[in-house]
Design a protein around this motif. Sequence first.
Motif, PDB file in Angstrom:
ATOM      1  N   ARG A  57       0.862  -1.180   0.000  1.00 24.13           N
ATOM      2  CA  ARG A  57       0.000   0.000   0.000  1.00 24.13           C
ATOM      3  C   ARG A  57       0.902   1.234   0.000  1.00 24.13           C
ATOM      4  NH1 ARG A  57      -2.469  -3.237   3.987  1.00 24.13           N
ATOM      5  NH2 ARG A  57      -1.467  -1.951   5.565  1.00 24.13           N
ATOM      6  N   ALA A  58       0.315   2.386  -0.247  1.00 26.59           N
ATOM      7  CA  ALA A  58       1.106   3.616  -0.374  1.00 26.59           C
ATOM      8  C   ALA A  58       1.923   3.904   0.879  1.00 26.59           C
ATOM      9  CB  ALA A  58       0.188   4.793  -0.694  1.00 26.59           C
ATOM     10  N   GLY A  59       1.348   3.736   2.067  1.00 24.46           N
ATOM     11  CA  GLY A  59       2.076   4.004   3.302  1.00 24.46           C
ATOM     12  C   GLY A  59       3.236   3.049   3.504  1.00 24.46           C
ATOM     13  N   GLU A  60       3.036   1.787   3.141  1.00 23.40           N
ATOM     14  CA  GLU A  60       4.115   0.804   3.263  1.00 23.40           C
ATOM     15  C   GLU A  60       5.245   1.109   2.283  1.00 23.40           C
ATOM     16  OE1 GLU A  60       2.210  -2.910   2.560  1.00 23.40           O
ATOM     17  OE2 GLU A  60       1.487  -3.108   4.612  1.00 23.40           O
ATOM     18  N   ALA A  61       4.888   1.537   1.079  1.00 21.27           N
ATOM     19  CA  ALA A  61       5.901   1.855   0.080  1.00 21.27           C
ATOM     20  C   ALA A  61       6.737   3.050   0.528  1.00 21.27           C
ATOM     21  CB  ALA A  61       5.246   2.130  -1.267  1.00 21.27           C
ATOM     22  N   ALA A  62       6.090   4.047   1.111  1.00 20.23           N
ATOM     23  CA  ALA A  62       6.825   5.220   1.597  1.00 20.23           C
ATOM     24  C   ALA A  62       7.767   4.824   2.728  1.00 20.23           C
ATOM     25  CB  ALA A  62       5.845   6.293   2.064  1.00 20.23           C
ATOM     26  N   ALA A  63       7.292   3.978   3.640  1.00 17.95           N
ATOM     27  CA  ALA A  63       8.141   3.508   4.737  1.00 17.95           C
ATOM     28  C   ALA A  63       9.309   2.686   4.191  1.00 17.95           C
ATOM     29  CB  ALA A  63       7.329   2.690   5.728  1.00 17.95           C
ATOM     30  N   ALA A  64       9.045   1.865   3.169  1.00 19.08           N
ATOM     31  CA  ALA A  64      10.112   1.060   2.564  1.00 19.08           C
ATOM     32  C   ALA A  64      11.178   1.952   1.929  1.00 19.08           C
ATOM     33  CB  ALA A  64       9.526   0.111   1.529  1.00 19.08           C
ATOM     34  N   LEU A  65      10.762   3.060   1.315  1.00 21.97           N
ATOM     35  CA  LEU A  65      11.733   3.988   0.725  1.00 21.97           C
ATOM     36  C   LEU A  65      12.596   4.643   1.797  1.00 21.97           C
ATOM     37  CD1 LEU A  65       9.671   5.701  -2.110  1.00 21.97           C
ATOM     38  CD2 LEU A  65      11.608   4.137  -2.364  1.00 21.97           C
ATOM     39  N   VAL A  66      11.994   4.974   2.934  1.00 27.28           N
ATOM     40  CA  VAL A  66      12.758   5.570   4.034  1.00 27.28           C
ATOM     41  C   VAL A  66      13.769   4.557   4.574  1.00 27.28           C
ATOM     42  CG1 VAL A  66      12.590   6.472   6.388  1.00 27.28           C
ATOM     43  CG2 VAL A  66      10.984   7.246   4.635  1.00 27.28           C
ATOM     44  N   VAL A  67      13.328   3.302   4.727  1.00 33.39           N
ATOM     45  CA  VAL A  67      14.234   2.249   5.204  1.00 33.39           C
ATOM     46  C   VAL A  67      15.363   2.046   4.196  1.00 33.39           C
ATOM     47  CG1 VAL A  67      14.417  -0.223   5.693  1.00 33.39           C
ATOM     48  CG2 VAL A  67      12.512   1.089   6.629  1.00 33.39           C
ATOM     49  N   HIS A  68      15.032   2.028   2.908  1.00 36.00           N
ATOM     50  CA  HIS A  68      16.078   1.854   1.893  1.00 36.00           C
ATOM     51  C   HIS A  68      17.057   3.020   1.901  1.00 36.00           C
ATOM     52  CE1 HIS A  68      18.278   0.932  -1.690  1.00 36.00           C
ATOM     53  NE2 HIS A  68      17.920   2.092  -2.212  1.00 36.00           N
TER      54      HIS A  68
END
Length: 190
Positions: A57-68
């Motif tokens: 979902r959009a929120g998970e993708a944004a969190a994944a980008l921050v982690v990356h």
Amino acid sequence: LRVLYPWLGGDTAPADADPLGRAFLHAWQSPIALAVRVALYAIVWLVLERRARRLMRAGEAAAALVVHLAIGTLAAVDVIAALVPHWSSSALGLVVVSAQAYGGGAFAIALGCAELAAHRAQPSTEGVPLSRDWGNLLLTATLVWAYLAFMQLLIIWAENLPREIAWYVPRLQTRWEAVGVVLVVAHFAL
């Protein structure tokens, strides 16, 4: 490892370092610690990749980008910056991650163009070809990478401290100078 990182496992702490700082550096720069950190980075990237396959979902993708961004920065410091002992750059991680975004965007656009060519389709949004938007996104990524890389070079070179310019001197004042210039120009131009 000792060919790439000759300082690995040695005592590289400054002469005036306190015993606790010296002990930390010795432990941090051991081959086992480096291997553990690189393995942890790989595990985090593998988890992110597996999650991405399941359409986040959009929120998970944004969190994944921050982690990356965090993991990419740490990995760049551990694997790339560590090639030159005592050299550091607060922008190196951003330069590496922006280059990844740039390359990934270029690859995604190439796949999109190949898909469009295969179906002989001309997608557009209200009369504006989608390829123009793709080109603008790629130009933005190119300019972000070029800005970060150049500003890092400019700031470090302006300081002219031996410890700081240790990264650039072997790359700009040896036989590798032409290769470096070609890579930078080709990376930006292409």
